[in-house]
Motif scaffolding. Structure first.
Motif, short mmCIF file in Angstrom:
data_model
loop_
_atom_site.label_atom_id
_atom_site.label_comp_id
_atom_site.label_asym_id
_atom_site.label_seq_id
_atom_site.Cartn_x
_atom_site.Cartn_y
_atom_site.Cartn_z
N ARG A 51 27.83 30.63 41.01
CA ARG A 51 27.35 32.15 41.25
C ARG A 51 28.59 32.94 41.80
NH1 ARG A 51 23.67 33.18 45.09
NH2 ARG A 51 23.91 31.04 46.14
N THR A 52 29.34 32.55 42.65
CA THR A 52 30.65 33.09 43.12
C THR A 52 31.71 33.58 41.87
OG1 THR A 52 30.24 31.93 45.25
CG2 THR A 52 32.30 33.35 44.83
N TRP A 53 31.79 32.65 41.19
CA TRP A 53 32.62 32.74 40.18
C TRP A 53 32.14 33.90 39.23
CZ3 TRP A 53 37.43 32.27 39.49
CH2 TRP A 53 38.15 31.12 39.88
N ALA A 54 30.74 33.76 38.82
CA ALA A 54 30.13 34.71 38.01
C ALA A 54 30.35 36.13 38.54
CB ALA A 54 28.67 34.33 37.90
N PHE A 55 30.12 36.40 39.80
CA PHE A 55 30.32 37.60 40.38
C PHE A 55 31.68 38.13 40.25
CE2 PHE A 55 26.09 36.52 42.52
CZ PHE A 55 25.20 37.43 41.65
N LEU A 56 32.47 37.06 40.53
CA LEU A 56 34.06 37.48 40.69
C LEU A 56 34.58 37.78 39.36
CD1 LEU A 56 36.31 37.81 42.69
CD2 LEU A 56 36.91 35.42 42.17
N ILE A 57 34.35 37.25 38.41
CA ILE A 57 34.69 37.35 36.92
C ILE A 57 34.10 38.70 36.58
CG2 ILE A 57 34.67 36.69 34.65
CD1 ILE A 57 34.65 33.79 35.61
N ALA A 58 32.80 38.98 36.92
CA ALA A 58 32.33 40.32 36.60
C ALA A 58 33.10 41.57 37.19
CB ALA A 58 30.85 40.33 36.85
N LEU A 117 41.45 38.72 44.66
CA LEU A 117 42.55 37.82 44.72
C LEU A 117 42.12 36.85 45.86
CD1 LEU A 117 45.76 39.76 44.30
CD2 LEU A 117 44.82 38.39 42.60
N ALA A 118 41.68 37.23 47.09
CA ALA A 118 41.37 36.53 48.36
C ALA A 118 40.24 35.59 47.74
CB ALA A 118 40.89 37.30 49.44
N LEU A 119 39.08 36.03 47.03
CA LEU A 119 38.07 35.29 46.67
C LEU A 119 38.33 34.16 45.64
CD1 LEU A 119 35.10 37.94 46.45
CD2 LEU A 119 35.27 36.02 48.24
N ILE A 124 39.25 28.55 44.34
CA ILE A 124 40.26 27.67 43.74
C ILE A 124 40.74 26.33 44.85
CG2 ILE A 124 42.47 27.30 42.86
CD1 ILE A 124 42.30 29.77 41.33
N THR A 125 41.10 26.80 45.93
CA THR A 125 41.36 25.79 46.87
C THR A 125 40.30 24.91 47.52
OG1 THR A 125 41.20 27.57 48.61
CG2 THR A 125 43.40 27.38 47.77
N THR A 126 39.07 25.62 47.59
CA THR A 126 37.81 25.00 48.01
C THR A 126 37.53 23.92 46.92
OG1 THR A 126 37.33 26.60 49.36
CG2 THR A 126 35.68 24.90 48.94
N GLN A 127 37.42 24.30 45.58
CA GLN A 127 36.96 23.35 44.35
C GLN A 127 38.03 22.26 44.36
OE1 GLN A 127 36.13 26.55 41.39
NE2 GLN A 127 34.29 25.20 41.14
N MET A 140 40.26 34.49 56.66
CA MET A 140 40.46 35.29 55.20
C MET A 140 38.89 35.67 54.94
SD MET A 140 42.05 34.41 51.58
CE MET A 140 43.75 34.26 52.36
N TYR A 141 38.02 34.76 54.87
CA TYR A 141 36.72 35.01 54.34
C TYR A 141 35.92 35.97 55.21
CZ TYR A 141 31.70 34.19 53.57
OH TYR A 141 30.35 34.46 53.27
N ARG A 142 36.10 35.78 56.31
CA ARG A 142 35.42 36.76 57.53
C ARG A 142 36.15 38.14 57.20
NH1 ARG A 142 35.81 32.73 62.54
NH2 ARG A 142 33.90 31.53 62.00
N MET A 143 37.26 38.21 57.12
CA MET A 143 37.94 39.56 56.91
C MET A 143 37.40 40.23 55.71
SD MET A 143 41.92 40.46 56.52
CE MET A 143 42.19 39.76 58.31
N VAL A 144 37.26 39.30 54.38
CA VAL A 144 36.78 39.92 53.03
C VAL A 144 35.56 40.35 53.33
CG1 VAL A 144 35.96 39.45 50.73
CG2 VAL A 144 38.40 38.47 51.69
#
Length: 218
Positions: A51-58, A117-119, A124-127, A140-144
């Motif tokens: 779901r995160t990839w789908a929203f990020l690509i959109a 870019l941050a997301l 990528i790093t988590t996967q 970084m996640y909390r800042m975003v």
């Protein structure tokens, strides 16, 4: 070392995203509801990566027309003039208007691209199961996530400008198609942040520690 390898999920404990309470599901239930705020509890968000990839690509797709198409169209007696976000930054740049120009540049161009870019980096790093710089990635996640709360400011400013400056037939301001795509970028990035489960960052550490223990005992 054994205590560090044990996670809340391994202990059957769930953290409420609404109030932060750590609790355990009722006997016989895999997942339950928070006893304090009645929020639905999940060990991990379902299909978080997909779901995160789908929203990020959109969001990345909408980011291009958001910067190419005009966001405001000004109509005067001399004719109509349409400006993109970058053209607005250039027009606002002056000895007295440069602070506003910088605010528009940062809020409308730099922050959305930085969030994308941050997301992407977090995904990528988590996967890939990276265990390096976990503390920095959480920050970084909390800042975003925090910045996302203010992402609609530019949309509100343009909308209010179009609503207030209506001096017909002398002058009028209308929102352009680029504003719709910019709002879509903001919404999609906010949904991407909400879909991403930061607890997945630490799962790689637990898996690596468990694998190292198995090798040691073997």
């Amino acid at each position: 070392m054994s205590a560090a390898a044990i996670t809340a999920m391994q202990q059957g404990l769930q953290s409420c995203e609404g109030c932060g309470l750590l609790s355990r599901p009722e006997p016989g239930e895999h997942e339950g509801r928070c006893p304090r705020c009645d929020e639905k509890l999940e060990f991990r968000k379902a299909d978080s990566f997909q779901r995160t990839w789908a929203f990020l690509i959109a969001a990345a797709v909408c980011y291009i027309p958001a910067n190419v198409l005009p966001v405001l169209t000004t109509t005067t007696a001399a004719g109509a003039d349409s400006d993109t976000i970058m053209q607005g930054v250039v027009l606002l740049w002056s000895p007295t208007g440069w602070p506003l120009s910088i605010i528009v540049l940062v809020a409308s161009i730099m922050i959305p691209s930085a969030k994308i870019l941050a997301l992407g980096y977090l995904l990528i790093t988590t996967q890939r199961g990276s265990v390096a710089n976990n503390e920095q990635r959480i920050r970084m996640y909390r800042m975003v996530e925090f910045i996302g709360r203010w992402s609609m400011v530019d949309v509100f400013v343009d909308t209010f400008t179009a609503a207030l400056i209506q001096l017909q037939p002398l002058m009028s301001v209308e929102p352009g198609p680029g504003l719709i795509f910019f709002a879509a970028v903001v919404v999609f990035t906010m949904l991407a942040v909400e879909s991403f489960d930061p607890r997945l960052i630490w799962d790689s550490v637990s898996s690596q520690e468990a694998d190292s223990k198995e090798v040691t005992y073997a």
